[in-house]
Design a protein around this motif. Structure first.
Motif, PDB file in Angstrom:
ATOM      1  N   LEU A   3       0.942  -1.027   0.012  1.00 48.35           N
ATOM      2  CA  LEU A   3       0.121   0.014   0.139  1.00 48.35           C
ATOM      3  C   LEU A   3       0.936   1.222  -0.021  1.00 48.35           C
ATOM      4  O   LEU A   3       0.667   2.261  -0.651  1.00 48.35           O
ATOM      5  N   ASN A   4       1.849   1.089   0.728  1.00 47.56           N
ATOM      6  CA  ASN A   4       2.803   2.485   0.891  1.00 47.56           C
ATOM      7  C   ASN A   4       3.668   2.391  -0.397  1.00 47.56           C
ATOM      8  O   ASN A   4       3.601   3.845  -0.923  1.00 47.56           O
ATOM      9  N   ALA A   5       4.000   1.636  -1.218  1.00 50.98           N
ATOM     10  CA  ALA A   5       4.667   1.615  -2.601  1.00 50.98           C
ATOM     11  C   ALA A   5       3.333   2.127  -3.452  1.00 50.98           C
ATOM     12  O   ALA A   5       3.945   3.398  -4.239  1.00 50.98           O
ATOM     13  N   ALA A   6       2.478   2.164  -3.344  1.00 50.62           N
ATOM     14  CA  ALA A   6       1.326   2.567  -4.379  1.00 50.62           C
ATOM     15  C   ALA A   6       1.117   3.791  -4.094  1.00 50.62           C
ATOM     16  O   ALA A   6       1.139   4.713  -4.839  1.00 50.62           O
ATOM     17  N   SER A   7       0.772   4.125  -2.800  1.00 45.62           N
ATOM     18  CA  SER A   7       0.249   5.661  -2.174  1.00 45.62           C
ATOM     19  C   SER A   7       1.368   6.435  -2.698  1.00 45.62           C
ATOM     20  O   SER A   7       1.053   7.595  -3.040  1.00 45.62           O
ATOM     21  N   GLN A   8       2.742   6.339  -2.399  1.00 45.37           N
ATOM     22  CA  GLN A   8       3.851   7.049  -2.653  1.00 45.37           C
ATOM     23  C   GLN A   8       3.626   7.393  -4.265  1.00 45.37           C
ATOM     24  O   GLN A   8       3.986   8.531  -4.596  1.00 45.37           O
ATOM     25  N   ARG A   9       3.484   6.316  -4.996  1.00 47.19           N
ATOM     26  CA  ARG A   9       3.471   6.835  -6.514  1.00 47.19           C
ATOM     27  C   ARG A   9       2.134   7.729  -6.744  1.00 47.19           C
ATOM     28  O   ARG A   9       2.214   8.322  -7.756  1.00 47.19           O
ATOM     29  N   LEU A  10       1.327   7.242  -6.086  1.00 49.36           N
ATOM     30  CA  LEU A  10      -0.170   7.993  -6.443  1.00 49.36           C
ATOM     31  C   LEU A  10       0.043   9.561  -6.015  1.00 49.36           C
ATOM     32  O   LEU A  10      -0.273  10.476  -6.684  1.00 49.36           O
ATOM     33  N   GLU A  11       0.518   9.658  -4.925  1.00 44.70           N
ATOM     34  CA  GLU A  11       1.057  11.001  -4.379  1.00 44.70           C
ATOM     35  C   GLU A  11       2.004  11.760  -5.554  1.00 44.70           C
ATOM     36  O   GLU A  11       1.845  12.927  -5.749  1.00 44.70           O
ATOM     37  N   GLN A  12       2.950  10.804  -6.047  1.00 41.23           N
ATOM     38  CA  GLN A  12       3.937  11.685  -6.807  1.00 41.23           C
ATOM     39  C   GLN A  12       3.221  12.096  -8.132  1.00 41.23           C
ATOM     40  O   GLN A  12       3.716  12.783  -8.890  1.00 41.23           O
ATOM     41  N   ALA A  13       2.005  11.434  -8.252  1.00 42.13           N
ATOM     42  CA  ALA A  13       1.263  11.964  -9.669  1.00 42.13           C
ATOM     43  C   ALA A  13       0.300  12.892  -9.140  1.00 42.13           C
ATOM     44  O   ALA A  13      -0.503  13.215  -9.998  1.00 42.13           O
ATOM     45  N   GLY A  14       0.528  13.269  -8.156  1.00 46.90           N
ATOM     46  CA  GLY A  14      -0.334  14.684  -7.846  1.00 46.90           C
ATOM     47  C   GLY A  14      -1.627  14.560  -6.927  1.00 46.90           C
ATOM     48  O   GLY A  14      -2.374  15.366  -6.820  1.00 46.90           O
ATOM     49  N   ILE A  15      -1.747  13.341  -6.194  1.00 45.07           N
ATOM     50  CA  ILE A  15      -2.901  12.955  -5.594  1.00 45.07           C
ATOM     51  C   ILE A  15      -2.730  13.255  -4.155  1.00 45.07           C
ATOM     52  O   ILE A  15      -1.607  12.794  -3.696  1.00 45.07           O
ATOM     53  N   ALA A  16      -3.455  13.779  -3.389  1.00 45.79           N
ATOM     54  CA  ALA A  16      -3.313  14.138  -2.091  1.00 45.79           C
ATOM     55  C   ALA A  16      -3.024  12.891  -1.134  1.00 45.79           C
ATOM     56  O   ALA A  16      -3.900  11.777  -1.691  1.00 45.79           O
ATOM     57  N   PRO A  17      -2.209  12.930   0.008  1.00 50.61           N
ATOM     58  CA  PRO A  17      -2.076  11.752   0.424  1.00 50.61           C
ATOM     59  C   PRO A  17      -3.238  10.981   1.124  1.00 50.61           C
ATOM     60  O   PRO A  17      -3.280   9.660   0.991  1.00 50.61           O
ATOM     61  N   LEU A  18      -4.206  11.590   1.710  1.00 52.03           N
ATOM     62  CA  LEU A  18      -5.291  10.782   2.127  1.00 52.03           C
ATOM     63  C   LEU A  18      -6.138  10.091   0.801  1.00 52.03           C
ATOM     64  O   LEU A  18      -6.219   8.811   1.192  1.00 52.03           O
ATOM     65  N   GLN A  19      -6.287  10.691  -0.045  1.00 52.69           N
ATOM     66  CA  GLN A  19      -6.866  10.163  -1.040  1.00 52.69           C
ATOM     67  C   GLN A  19      -5.920   8.972  -1.711  1.00 52.69           C
ATOM     68  O   GLN A  19      -6.573   7.957  -2.379  1.00 52.69           O
ATOM     69  N   ALA A  20      -4.774   9.221  -1.746  1.00 53.32           N
ATOM     70  CA  ALA A  20      -3.652   8.324  -2.219  1.00 53.32           C
ATOM     71  C   ALA A  20      -3.953   6.895  -1.457  1.00 53.32           C
ATOM     72  O   ALA A  20      -3.849   5.753  -2.056  1.00 53.32           O
ATOM     73  N   ARG A  21      -3.972   7.175  -0.138  1.00 53.01           N
ATOM     74  CA  ARG A  21      -4.282   5.942   0.715  1.00 53.01           C
ATOM     75  C   ARG A  21      -5.432   5.281   0.321  1.00 53.01           C
ATOM     76  O   ARG A  21      -5.335   4.143   0.267  1.00 53.01           O
TER      77      ARG A  21
END
Lengths: 204, 204
Positions: free
Chosen positions: B129-147
């Motif tokens: 989950l952390n690996a995915a979240s991190q990459r979603l955040e890098q794509a401009g998604i806010a941390p909470l939504q990325a999680r």
DNA sequence: ATATTAGTAGATCGATCTATCAAGAGCCGA
DNA sequence: TCGGCTCTTGATAGATCGATCTACTAATAT
């Protein structure tokens, strides 16, 4: 006192669902069901396999009725799906993360090792998918998309159960529920989304 | 010849992943790994529990690297997620529906019966989950939504594995993959949806 | 009253399970 | 060559597994 056979099936459903097929012993079942070992072989002469198959199909039927009831009692299909995920989360918490999907654990375990049981789990999943598809179609979604949405929704639910039980929280169910609900609402013909909007026809 | 310890771990990963914890015996493992029973207790003096825990964590690490590789090699995160589901479907077919998620079967089985192993599966899921979240955040998604998106995507994947193995087809993986990809693309900032668009800087 | 059936009960079987153990093989530095 | 170490080997212990068996009780039918 409930009939012995029913008591055995209730207990086996609980134990197989929580611990899987190989992880649950016949002695454990009869002990918890307050039955004799002989009784289990009286009612299920096919042994553990027969007991498990009947457990799968019986649990599947009960869960099917739950799915149908929740979807049918809601004001619309989007709300029904939302309700189902919420109810699932509540159930998981209420059982201290023990009871989620009654057949998922067995399904994974037997998928590559026991063809009869694998087919039983597939039949049960199919019955759930059909129930969902049918209701999506009634809401105006084309059959093919309804099938794919059902597969998607059930996948998200089953996976969320896996994560929730492992993590001991319902974050996955909450997240999956909200996104699945959104996707389904999005797929509905505009005229049926939430409230009526005028002048919009479904694409086909 | 690969070292004995590694041979045991490779085999245990395969067998635990396919048949679960209780469904896989120590004798079966050493037989398939072409090792002696004593060797397993030499390298894993904690017995089956220790072997299973190390198997979970080792498989989890390998799968984490796969997740990271697929997501990082894609042109954008949406494509990466799409690629991952496609690759998962191909892998499931290639192994005749035997190998999907390496830890899901164990996770369901031990969630309510073995706290150490449950925590190991939770740790592994968390790393994914952390690996995915991190990459979603890098794509401009806010941390909470990325999680929440990561929880949703992993849930859909895991559940699709359950359905696919039970049904012996990849319909669920296909359906889940396309809807999850669409949801994630929808969640991206407009400037990042498809290809690069000029004049947009990441938030940080 | 008697025969028949349904269900209960648990001792027991062989197989299989995890785990231990003693013995030996192979290697390496002294 | 020797001692010391890592690793291998498979016999075996002891527990538990699914399954069978006989014997017994309760209920029903005749």
């Amino acid at each position: 006192m409930v009939a012995t056979r029913a008591r055995i099936l209730n207990t086996s459903s609980e134990l197989f669902g929580r611990q899987g097929y190989a992880g649950t012993g016949m002695n454990e079942i009869v002990a918890k069901a307050e039955a004799a070992l002989g009784s289990i072989y009286h009612f299920f002469p096919g042994g553990k396999d027969q007991l498990c198959e009947e457990t799968i199909r019986a649990s599947g039927r009960i869960y099917l009725e739950l799915i149908e009831a929740v979807l049918d009692e809601a004001s619309d299909i989007g709300q029904g799906v939302d309700d189902f995920f919420s109810g699932a989360a509540a159930q998981v918490v209420a059982t201290d993360f023990a009871d989620a999907c009654p057949i998922a654990t067995i399904a994974l375990e037997v998928a590559s090792t026991n063809e009869d049981l694998r087919r039983a789990t597939a039949d049960v999943f199919e019955s759930w998918l059909n129930a969902a598809s049918q209701r999506l179609e009634q809401a105006g979604i084309a059959p093919l998309q309804a099938r794919r949405l059902s597969l998607f929704a059930l996948s998200a639910l089953e996976g969320a159960f896996v994560l929730s039980r492992a993590q001991r929280n319902v974050d996955a169910i909450d997240a999956a529920g909200s996104y699945v609900t959104a996707v389904i609402r999005e797929a509905l013909p505009r005229s049926r989304r939430q409230r009526r909007e005028p002048g919009d026809e479904p694409r086909n």
